[in-house]
Design a protein around this motif. Structure first.
Motif: not given
Lengths: 809, 157
Positions: A223-228, A233-239, A256-263, A283-286
């Motif tokens: 999993a990878l997370a980065y702030p845009d 917070i954008i999470i790229v994950s092998s989910t 909030p879900m407006t601030q979170l995106r999972v790809v 990763v999102a927390c970090a």
């Protein structure tokens, strides 16, 4: 269609509607990208796009059970290059489940990001994020932790005993009885099984024990997370479950879900283990705390120890029947070991009964009950087969013994008792996934053909009971029979959007999560079929919580059936919009109610779609049935976007079904048992499967071959071994043996299509069912060869040899 | 230390640490077509060709590749110009999740370079070190047979 010594036979159903893309072996839409190593997995994206990311390294518990009395991270934090250390002291204490399931969540809230209470070797203690992986690893070693060790439960049989250590004293929400270490409990009855078992002519009762084993996807959890640029917070994950991952992370961290995106990019295999939120929260927390891209990738060792496994189970199976072999009563008790946390504990256990017992619906008294217990061992979760694999081990081996006792052919005994078209089972309604189920009536089944063709392929009549011997090696054949489901009825929901492009092509966005199964491809095939175009006219984007519509995810054999249902509905809806514009262009009348009618998936065959008597799609054109005139779909798009009554031609449709039509399978194994060494070799395997209409026969075959291969490994070699402290001692692909090319016997795949009237283009699921066969089929073949019945898996040489010695002494 | 490695026919001068692993260096330098997770040589996903011979790049020091030629799966063929093996893998349903595929195709390429007419057993042996958890291998074996046939009939290797 033969190819070398192995075969793939595909029998199509002449009653299915004629199709041009559905049913064709088209190339996977991502095939060439994957064949050339394109940067499509999470870590590839991290390496290419975020070279300055922080690398996370997790400190796992070295003990099976204990309390952290002190934890000092100062030295680690002081190491140059370290940016963040997370422990229970500086993270939210939200209780949640890592299981990525629907809402309300059926698994207990017994997990926290970090806690003082460690419950298995490998449990999370801390995580370090640093400039390089090497620094993070070094810093982890600088964290000083002292533990007060507690007595551990290392045997599921002891979990419920009086005085056993309590693993979850905090009494998690949703756990059945934490004071007795029971995460989940189920008990359903139809009729009075105990009375029935005392009254039947014959009653057989046996106990089977299955073992710890793992999915081992080739790509470990990443999993990878980065702030845009705007702080999202954008999470790229092998989910396998992007939406559940977003929901769970949003709850844990209060984002909030407006601030979170999972790809979800491409995923290097899942098989259930990625239906868990194991790294996304970290990763999102970090990323929030540091403002930097942060990545964690499990090492192979961590994947074994800290990710997920199959639930080991002890199953007591009793069958009562009359002298002619007519089943009267079925009783199954399951003791499921759910390890340190109750992820999927209730639902996997429920499936052990709900996906097995309805297969033998002639029994009128049935009880299924069980307990899923906490232990201080690694955490099981969802794994292809989802409890049915363990259930079929007990059920199909017991039936084999019953056949021997009755002096009947095992195939004949099964045919006599199996569910048939037009029939249901009270179990469907009584037992769902963690709650009451939904009544089902079988509308399609090729089981009789599967049994006959499979028996023929393995050479059943020539080999069964013959014990053909060559020195100290003896051969036997065995078989087993199975069903699964197609999604969770009235729970799993999928949606799909389609937009028309000016050149007459379409953009398909789906929530469905392709984890290598080929769902992007087969869903595009379904859309192309409705829209009368080739695959080149469909562009697919899937699994992005910001850009694609919702889907529950890739699990429960749901994608072909449930997501496929959504795609077919969306395709019909956009097609009708196109028909409406074409009618205007042709100056023809078209009743608006036909255009707006709720598209029905099951209209494909059983009920004709009324609008098709006015227009149909053909090769990128709308063809008027009344005038025989054509309008190119491209012209419809140009007119709608630039000229007259301008508007977007697009739709979003959802599908949820009261049906979950089971696929069926009959598996056959021929084995050679070396009586000197106890080694079991599978010399030939036959998997005969009914998955409704095969949308893409080559991908269907691949699903079956892959599942069978994993299943044979599960039956023969794959097994967690533990040290005396509950520590896994074979946590590598060298010591944990999955099957390689040379280990594989020839596998015949026989697919017998039928038209499932409730499925998209007649399809049912195929992903999971294939893994349920090898354990019982091989066990039954060993019994045929040697007369020994193995009640514990896997069938290692040690176990086989011990049983052979016990028999001869 | 500085090393010179010819990667996919391009000479690359790379600054590395003596202990760096070839897989890690390749990925860091952008050759992310080389996959691999185990770092113990068990899974085969990281297979590359070193002077035409398949090696597990996760077990090899990058320094040892100094002065040698490394070929990755992208050096065998790319999306615009896929190799016969890559085409055959796609056409035969031999790819599911795809993670093992670069390594598997690389091993297959080394085999076909040595033996243009392999038997099924030759293929099973040559690619035995390439684990795949999705496909059950059979369609990959059929793909290699098909590619071998294609290459022989096409008169090139």
């Amino acid at each position: 269609m033969s190819s070398g010594p192995t075969w793939f036979r595909h029998v199509t159903d002449a009653s299915a509607p004629e199709t041009h893309v559905v049913g064709a072996t088209v190339d996977k839409v991502d095939g060439y990208a994957l064949a050339t190593g394109a940067p499509v997995y999470t870590d590839d994206i991290a390496v290419q796009s975020f070279p300055s990311r922080l690398h996370g390294c997790i400190l796992g518990s070295p003990i099976a059970h204990g309390i952290i009395t002190s934890i000092d991270t100062a030295e680690a934090e002081a190491l140059p290059g370290v940016h963040l250390v997370l422990t229970y002291k500086n993270t939210p204490r939200t209780f949640y489940t890592t299981a990525g399931q629907g809402w309300p969540e059926p698994s207990p809230y017994d997990n926290q990001m970090f806690t003082e209470h460690v419950r298995f070797v490998g449990d999370r203690v801390a995580v370090v994020f640093a400039n390089t992986a090497a620094i993070a690893e070094k810093a982890v070693k600088l964290i000083n932790v002292t533990y007060q060790e507690l007595p551990a439960v290392l045997d599921a049989d002891e979990a419920m005993t009086e005085g056993a250590p309590v693993i979850h004293p905090e009494d998690p929400k949703g756990a059945y009885d934490a004071t007795r270490n029971i995460a989940a409990h189920v008990d359903i009855s139809v009729g009075d099984v105990d009375r029935a078992l005392t009254q039947t002519d014959i009653c057989i009762s046996e106990t089977y024990r299955s073992h710890y084993a793992q999915h081992t996807p080739m790509e470990t959890h990443t999993a990878l997370a980065y702030p845009d640029a705007f702080g999202k917070i954008i999470i790229v994950s092998s989910t396998q479950v992007p939406w559940h991952a977003r929901r769970i992370v949003s709850r844990i961290l209060g984002i909030p879900m407006t601030q979170l995106r999972v790809v979800k990019p491409r995923v290097g295999g899942g098989f259930g283990t990625k239906q868990e939120v194991l790294l996304e929260d970290l990763v999102a927390c970090a990323a929030m705390r540091t403002g930097r891209p942060c990545e964690i990738k499990y090492t192979r060792k961590e994947e074994f120890i800290s990710s997920r496994t199959r639930h080991p189970m002890k199953i007591d199976m009793a069958i009562g029947c009359d002298r002619d072999g007519n089943f009267k009563a079925l009783k199954m008790y399951v003791l499921s070991n759910t390890g340190a946390y109750g992820s999927h504990s209730l639902t996997v256990m429920s499936n052990t009964g709900s996906k097995t017992l309805p297969l033998y619906n002639k029994a009128h008294d049935v009880r299924f009950y069980g307990d899923a217990v906490y232990t201080n061992l690694p955490v099981p979760g969802a794994y292809r087969g989802y409890g049915a694999t363990q259930g079929y081990f007990a059920l199909e081996c017991t039936i084999d013994d019953l056949a021997a006792q009755l002096g009947m052919d095992p195939i004949a005994l099964r045919k006599q008792n199996m569910i048939r078209i037009g029939e249901g089972s009270p179990i469907f309604e009584a037992l769902g996934e963690g709650r009451q189920g939904v009544a089902q009536t079988i509308k399609s089944s090729s089981l009789p053909a599967l049994l006959d063709m499979g028996a023929d392929a393995i050479g059943w009549s020539a080999k069964r009971g013959k014990r053909i011997r060559s020195g100290h090696r003896v051969r036997g054949v065995g078989m087993s029979m199975h069903m699964q489901g197609s999604g969770i009825p009235l729970i799993d929901m999928a949606s799909a959007s389609l937009k028309l492009n000016e050149d007459g092509s379409y953009f398909l966005t789906i929530g469905a999560t392709d984890i290598g199964t080929g769902s992007d491809t087969i869903l595009a095939q379904m859309a192309a079929e409705v829209l009368g175009v080739g695959m080149d006219k469909i562009s697919v984007l899937s699994s992005d919580t910001d850009l694609t519509p919702f889907d529950t995810g890739a699990y429960a054999s749901s994608t072909t059936f449930v997501s496929g249902g959504a795609v077919v509905k969306a395709a019909k809806s956009i097609r009708n919009q196109i028909f409406a514009v074409a009618a205007q262009m042709l100056g023809e009348e078209l009743d608006e109610s036909l255009v707006r009618a709720e598209p029905k998936v099951e209209w494909d065959n059983m009920q004709p779609d009324p609008i098709l008597s006015f227009y149909h799609m053909e090769d990128g054109n709308v063809v008027s049935v009344r005038s025989d005139r054509k309008v190119p779909v491209s012209d419809v798009a140009y007119r709608s976007y630039y000229e007259v009554n301008q508007r977007q031609i697009a739709t979003t449709q959802s599908f949820v079904s009261p049906y979950s039509p089971p696929p069926f399978a009959a598996h056959f194994a021929e084995v050679e048992v070396d009586e000197l060494t106890g080694k079991v070799e599978v010399v030939h395997y036959v998997a005969a499967v009914d998955c409704g209409v095969s949308i893409n026969p080559s991908l269907v075959r691949g699903q079956i071959l892959g599942a069978v291969t994993n299943g044979i490994g599960f039956a023969l070699t794959e097994e967690y071994r533990f040290g005396s402290h509950g520590n896994m001692i074979n946590a590598s692909l060298f010591d944990y043996k999955i099957l390689s090319r040379r280990d594989m016997p020839p596998v015949d795949v026989i697919v017998v299509d039928n038209y499932e009237p409730t499925g998209p283009w007649g399809a049912k699921s195929v992903a999971e069912i294939g893994i349920n066969g090898p354990l019982p089929a091989i066990g039954n073949a060993i019994f045929d060869a040697t007369g020994i019945r193995l009640h514990a898996s896997p069938y290692t040489p040690e176990r086989v040899l011990a049983a052979l010695h016990a028999k001869s002494s | 230390m500085r090393v010179s490695i010819t990667i996919n026919a391009v000479q690359c001068l790379l600054e590395i640490e003596p202990g760096d692993i070839l897989l890690d260096v390749l990925r860091r330098e952008g050759y992310v077509e080389v996959k691999g997770d185990c770092h113990t040589g068990d899974c085969g996903a990281c297979t590359v060709l070193l002077d035409g011979k398949p090696v597990a790049s996760c077990l090899m020091l990058a320094a040892k590749a100094d002065g040698h030629a490394v070929t990755t799966v992208r050096g065998i063929g790319d999306q615009r110009h896929p190799h016969a093996l890559q085409k055959a893998f796609v056409h035969n349903g031999a790819i599911q999740c795809g993670y093992c595929i670069p390594g598997a195709i690389t091993s297959a390429k080394a085999l076909l370079d040595e033996n243009p007419e392999p038997t099924r057993e030759d293929i099973r042996l040559a690619m035995d070190g390439n684990y795949c958890r999705c496909t059950g291998y059979e369609q990959q074996i059929e793909a290699v047979l098909e590619a071998a046939r294609e290459l022989r009939e096409g008169g090139f290797r």
